[in-house]
Design an enzyme around this catalytic site. Sequence first.
Site, PDB file in Angstrom:
ATOM      1  N   ASP A 151       0.843  -1.200   0.000  1.00 40.00           N
ATOM      2  CA  ASP A 151       0.000   0.000   0.000  1.00 40.00           C
ATOM      3  C   ASP A 151       0.876   1.246   0.000  1.00 40.00           C
ATOM      4  O   ASP A 151       1.589   1.517   0.968  1.00 40.00           O
ATOM      5  CB  ASP A 151      -0.884  -0.020   1.253  1.00 40.00           C
ATOM      6  CG  ASP A 151      -1.938   1.063   1.233  1.00 40.00           C
ATOM      7  OD1 ASP A 151      -1.964   1.856   0.280  1.00 40.00           O
ATOM      8  OD2 ASP A 151      -2.743   1.104   2.193  1.00 40.00           O
ATOM      9  N   GLU A 157      -1.407  -1.154  -4.074  1.00 37.08           N
ATOM     10  CA  GLU A 157      -2.553  -0.317  -3.694  1.00 37.08           C
ATOM     11  C   GLU A 157      -2.206   1.172  -3.748  1.00 37.08           C
ATOM     12  O   GLU A 157      -1.168   1.580  -3.233  1.00 37.08           O
ATOM     13  CB  GLU A 157      -2.981  -0.722  -2.278  1.00 37.08           C
ATOM     14  CG  GLU A 157      -4.148   0.050  -1.711  1.00 37.08           C
ATOM     15  CD  GLU A 157      -4.679  -0.620  -0.435  1.00 37.08           C
ATOM     16  OE1 GLU A 157      -4.623  -1.865  -0.326  1.00 37.08           O
ATOM     17  OE2 GLU A 157      -5.136   0.105   0.465  1.00 37.08           O
ATOM     18  N   GLU A 174     -10.140   3.896  -2.222  1.00 38.78           N
ATOM     19  CA  GLU A 174     -10.558   4.290  -0.869  1.00 38.78           C
ATOM     20  C   GLU A 174     -10.768   5.802  -0.757  1.00 38.78           C
ATOM     21  O   GLU A 174     -11.493   6.262   0.116  1.00 38.78           O
ATOM     22  CB  GLU A 174      -9.548   3.816   0.178  1.00 38.78           C
ATOM     23  CG  GLU A 174      -8.216   4.527   0.107  1.00 38.78           C
ATOM     24  CD  GLU A 174      -7.212   3.993   1.121  1.00 38.78           C
ATOM     25  OE1 GLU A 174      -7.136   4.558   2.206  1.00 38.78           O
ATOM     26  OE2 GLU A 174      -6.522   3.003   0.809  1.00 38.78           O
ATOM     27  N   HIS A 208     -12.422  -1.629   1.328  1.00 38.33           N
ATOM     28  CA  HIS A 208     -11.452  -0.975   2.205  1.00 38.33           C
ATOM     29  C   HIS A 208     -12.074  -0.890   3.594  1.00 38.33           C
ATOM     30  O   HIS A 208     -13.239  -0.508   3.733  1.00 38.33           O
ATOM     31  CB  HIS A 208     -11.158   0.437   1.687  1.00 38.33           C
ATOM     32  CG  HIS A 208     -10.192   1.197   2.524  1.00 38.33           C
ATOM     33  ND1 HIS A 208     -10.586   2.087   3.502  1.00 38.33           N
ATOM     34  CD2 HIS A 208      -8.846   1.179   2.546  1.00 38.33           C
ATOM     35  CE1 HIS A 208      -9.505   2.595   4.074  1.00 38.33           C
ATOM     36  NE2 HIS A 208      -8.444   2.069   3.521  1.00 38.33           N
TER      37      HIS A 208
HETATM   38 CA    CA Z   1      -4.886   1.881   1.696  1.00 36.51          CA
END
Ligand code: CA
Length: 389
Positions: free
Chosen positions: A200, A226, A252, A302
């Site tokens: 991420d 991500e 997200e 998420h």
């Molecule tokens: Ca994230």
Amino acid sequence: MKIKEVKSHILQYDLKEELGYSQQYYQKRTGHLVEVVTDEGITGWGECFGPGNVAIANKVIVERVIQPMILGEDPLNRDVLWHRVYNLLRDHGQKGMPIQALSGVDIALWDILGKVTGLSISKLIGGRFREKVPVYGYGMMLRREKLLVLKDIFEDEAAAIKSAGFVATKMKVGLGPKQDVQLAEAVRRGVGDDFPFMVDANHCYTVDQALYVGRALEELEAYWFEEPVAPEDLVGYQELRTQLKINIAGGEAEFTRWGWRNLLEKRCLDIAQPEVCALGGISEYLRVLALAQAHFTQVINHVWGSAVAVATNLQLLAALPPLPGGIHPQEPMLEFDTTDNKFRDDLLTEPLNIQRQVAKSGGHVGVPDVPGHGAEPNREFLEHFALEV
Ligand code: CA
């Protein structure tokens, strides 16, 4: 039935250890719950995405902007109220904090519907494809340590998450492309060859940097990459999807059906990560889900925040249709934060006990069949951790 009060509860405590992601380090854990009180003694609970001082701004929007728009209305008119609030706020914010605030209210209205009917949210939105969901544990947050030390921390932490029973894990990056590849190598060492891990970036790269890191992650057989680039950079996402084999995940930081339409139509994502506590609540999540399915994009929600967010997502994941379907369909996973979080572990009168279930069941957690989402915050706990603003 009428809405009598819409109330925000901001909770906060000092973390034992400072944690970070690519944009900042943080010392405090914040939670933001929304309580919708009715004149018939039924109360619904929701949650707004938005840490730190963002929660304070969202509290003002919930109590001073949205509450007057819906006070005295029937809480079962969820969509009517959603559109009233959205239409009145459209000129002032089609994304971001107004929609985060609306999300918490909408989730609470769904909880009220569940309590009125005695049905779980998963049943109310179409039924349960699964009674339990696999859980991935995220950790490996950034610390202000030298790279050499942080590599060891990440390797050990990744191994610990694997041995706690989670089916996969996710790490943060954000020190710089070269350093980040070394961190990812450490996580791969920690979990061994056959265990999925995800990376991420919280949108810290340019496209060129993301290509460099993405190619290294392909070598390491990471499962997804991500938010590699800024959420506004849709063309950047398209380029990465064309040039990289690794799954590109994100979303997200996107809001409502209108924001998601652009992401999905432009084929920016392999894996869509809608955040129900931010994008507009359950009502809007269902519309985003329909859009994702219309574009044959896999959805893995998420999840961030307190036990209310976790309980809500469990209901949504139970009702998530497999895409494209088959005898052995691809199953969604619950995202679960393995770092210190009292608002997830100790908030509820009946805790979800995620970690214990994961350890016992080979990485799965049962979806409670309870009215609404079933998360009832303990009032004393709320008082104890209340942030006065
Ligand atoms: Ca994230």
